[in-house]
Scaffold this motif. Structure first.
Motif, PDB file in Angstrom:
ATOM      1  N   PRO A 198       0.797  -1.235   0.000  1.00  0.00           N
ATOM      2  CA  PRO A 198       0.000   0.000   0.000  1.00  0.00           C
ATOM      3  C   PRO A 198       0.829   1.286   0.000  1.00  0.00           C
ATOM      4  N   SER A 199       2.092   1.209   0.450  1.00  0.00           N
ATOM      5  CA  SER A 199       2.886   2.444   0.466  1.00  0.00           C
ATOM      6  C   SER A 199       3.306   2.850  -0.948  1.00  0.00           C
ATOM      7  N   LEU A 200       3.154   1.962  -1.916  1.00  0.00           N
ATOM      8  CA  LEU A 200       3.534   2.298  -3.293  1.00  0.00           C
ATOM      9  C   LEU A 200       2.380   3.016  -3.982  1.00  0.00           C
ATOM     10  N   ASP A 201       2.739   3.815  -4.963  1.00  0.00           N
ATOM     11  CA  ASP A 201       1.696   4.450  -5.772  1.00  0.00           C
ATOM     12  C   ASP A 201       2.174   4.438  -7.215  1.00  0.00           C
ATOM     13  N   LEU A 202       2.342   3.223  -7.745  1.00  0.00           N
ATOM     14  CA  LEU A 202       2.882   3.088  -9.091  1.00  0.00           C
ATOM     15  C   LEU A 202       1.829   3.488 -10.119  1.00  0.00           C
ATOM     16  N   LYS A 203       2.325   3.943 -11.253  1.00  0.00           N
ATOM     17  CA  LYS A 203       1.419   4.421 -12.304  1.00  0.00           C
ATOM     18  C   LYS A 203       0.706   3.256 -12.989  1.00  0.00           C
ATOM     19  N   VAL A 204      -0.612   3.368 -13.112  1.00  0.00           N
ATOM     20  CA  VAL A 204      -1.370   2.366 -13.863  1.00  0.00           C
ATOM     21  C   VAL A 204      -2.016   3.072 -15.045  1.00  0.00           C
ATOM     22  N   GLY A 205      -2.430   2.293 -16.063  1.00  0.00           N
ATOM     23  CA  GLY A 205      -3.001   2.927 -17.256  1.00  0.00           C
ATOM     24  C   GLY A 205      -4.298   2.257 -17.660  1.00  0.00           C
ATOM     25  N   ALA A 206      -5.248   3.058 -18.143  1.00  0.00           N
ATOM     26  CA  ALA A 206      -6.552   2.508 -18.545  1.00  0.00           C
ATOM     27  C   ALA A 206      -6.415   1.626 -19.781  1.00  0.00           C
ATOM     28  N   VAL A 207      -7.308   0.643 -19.916  1.00  0.00           N
ATOM     29  CA  VAL A 207      -7.340  -0.178 -21.135  1.00  0.00           C
ATOM     30  C   VAL A 207      -8.174   0.550 -22.179  1.00  0.00           C
ATOM     31  N   SER A 208      -8.003   0.196 -23.458  1.00  0.00           N
ATOM     32  CA  SER A 208      -8.756   0.908 -24.491  1.00  0.00           C
ATOM     33  C   SER A 208      -9.006   0.023 -25.698  1.00  0.00           C
ATOM     34  N   GLY A 209      -9.910   0.450 -26.558  1.00  0.00           N
ATOM     35  CA  GLY A 209     -10.179  -0.244 -27.821  1.00  0.00           C
ATOM     36  C   GLY A 209     -11.177  -1.364 -27.667  1.00  0.00           C
ATOM     37  N   ARG A 210     -11.537  -1.965 -28.805  1.00  0.00           N
ATOM     38  CA  ARG A 210     -12.539  -3.025 -28.826  1.00  0.00           C
ATOM     39  C   ARG A 210     -12.098  -4.202 -27.954  1.00  0.00           C
ATOM     40  N   LEU A 211     -10.803  -4.529 -28.010  1.00  0.00           N
ATOM     41  CA  LEU A 211     -10.297  -5.677 -27.256  1.00  0.00           C
ATOM     42  C   LEU A 211      -9.895  -5.318 -25.823  1.00  0.00           C
ATOM     43  N   GLN A 212     -10.095  -4.028 -25.478  1.00  0.00           N
ATOM     44  CA  GLN A 212      -9.785  -3.575 -24.113  1.00  0.00           C
ATOM     45  C   GLN A 212      -8.351  -3.939 -23.724  1.00  0.00           C
TER      46      GLN A 212
END
Ligand SMILES: Nc1nc2c(ncn2[C@@H]2O[C@H](COP(=O)(O)OP(=O)(O)OP(=O)(O)O)[C@@H](O)[C@H]2O)c(=O)[nH]1
Ligand SMILES: [Mg+2]
Ligand SMILES: [Zn+2]
Length: 302
Positions: A198-212
């Motif tokens: 929980p002490s980490l706050d790494l960058k995450v990214g949204a999925v996209s497109g038809r295949l997500q």
């Protein structure tokens, strides 16, 4: 100061940045003189690079010429390795966790099997984590768990969003000094690591497109301390692991074939388990089609 410069310390390479190695000092080596410093940015001693010795994330190294103030040092030796994982590239890995999302993107059984095959070439313990369990009915999640259990694998249901299954996953990593999380892009590998630590706050990214699909948010392998004395590696996602090369050894990478064969060996030693006379593996198993197609693509490379 002069004294310090000559001292050797042991550490673990936790990340690579171009020609620099981020090294975390071993616990035994931590003492007051380090003033709380536990990570150093290192270069490799010229002699090491000249010998063509590459340094990987997961390597145990010795460092010298430590500048505590600037947090810099030089890697002078690499300890013998247990082994090197090729993709993601990690040394001394002791456990693999393949993360596959139940939705966004949905499970692709063949893609999962490709990840399993490349994991099977390593002899390491393998677990599957079915992620984003909050997005599907429990019955669908359970079906997947039962299916991979028949293939021969242990799995977990996890949700980083709802903090489900995180403690079970953590517990399963208790005895593993270096665990590696791998899987397609966008399945939530980094989110899982954020939940585990929980002490980490790494960058995450949204999925996209038809295949997500994911957008390859994580670019580098990095190790993080997970609190049990062990480390866990976040790795860049990739969608299509290549198949192992040797068609004669392909069958051994399937637990289903291994157990059938061990119970009662096929008539011919070099059996390809494709319904040949005297083959005891047979065709009546879930991944038979995947196995045959993989075998054919290895036997007729174009
Ligand atoms: N609903 C839901 N969404 C999640 C969960 N975990 C991750 N996500 C979302 O999935 C997307 C991808 O998450 P990441 O953690 O960046 O995925 P990754 O596997 O690290 O992707 P790469 O770094 O590209 O390989 C983000 O939008 C997250 O918010 C979950 O448990 N439930
Ligand atoms: Mg990531
Ligand atoms: Zn056979």
């Amino acid at each position: 100061m002069n004294n310090n410069r000559q001292q050797r310390h042991k550490g673990l390479v936790i990340a690579l940045h171009a020609n620099f190695y981020q090294v975390r000092l071993c616990k035994e080596d931590l003492n007051e003189e380090l003033n709380g410093v536990n990570e150093l940015l290192c270069t490799a001693r010229t002699r090491l690079s000249q010998k063509g010795e590459r340094i990987y994330v997961g390597d145990q190294v010795e460092i010298e010429a430590i500048d505590w103030k600037e947090k810099r040092a030089i890697v002078v030796a690499i300890a013998p390795r247990l082994g090197i994982l090729k993709r993601p590239m990690v040394a001394n890995c002791t456990k693999l966790v393949i993360v596959i999302s139940l939705m966004q993107p949905a499970v692709d059984a063949n893609q999962l099997s490709r990840f399993l095959l490349s994991a099977e070439t390593t002899d390491l313990p393998i677990d599957i984590a079915f992620s984003k369990s909050d997005l599907v009915d429990f019955s669908l999640a359970e079906q997947w768990q039962k299916r991979v259990e028949r293939w021969g694998y242990n799995s977990f249901l996890v949700s980083s969003l709802n903090n489900v299954g995180i403690e079970q996953l953590r517990h399963s990593l208790d005895d593993s000094p270096i665990s590696v999380i791998c899987g397609p892009s966008g399945v939530g590998k980094t989110s899982l690591i954020n939940s585990l630590i929980p002490s980490l706050d790494l960058k995450v990214g949204a999925v996209s497109g038809r295949l997500q699909r994911g957008r390859h948010t994580t670019r580098h392998v990095q190790l993080f301390p997970i609190g049990n004395g062990g480390m866990i590696a976040d790795t860049p996602g990739f969608n299509r692991p290549t198949l192992p090369k040797d068609p004669r050894k392909l069958g051994w990478l399937f637990p289903e074939i291994r157990s059938a064969f061990i119970e009662k060996p096929c008539r011919f030693r070099n059996c390809l388990h494709q319904n040949e006379l005297g083959c005891t593996v047979g065709t009546n198993w879930d991944r038979y089609t995947f196995y045959t197609q993989s075998l054919e693509s290895l036997l007729s490379p174009h």
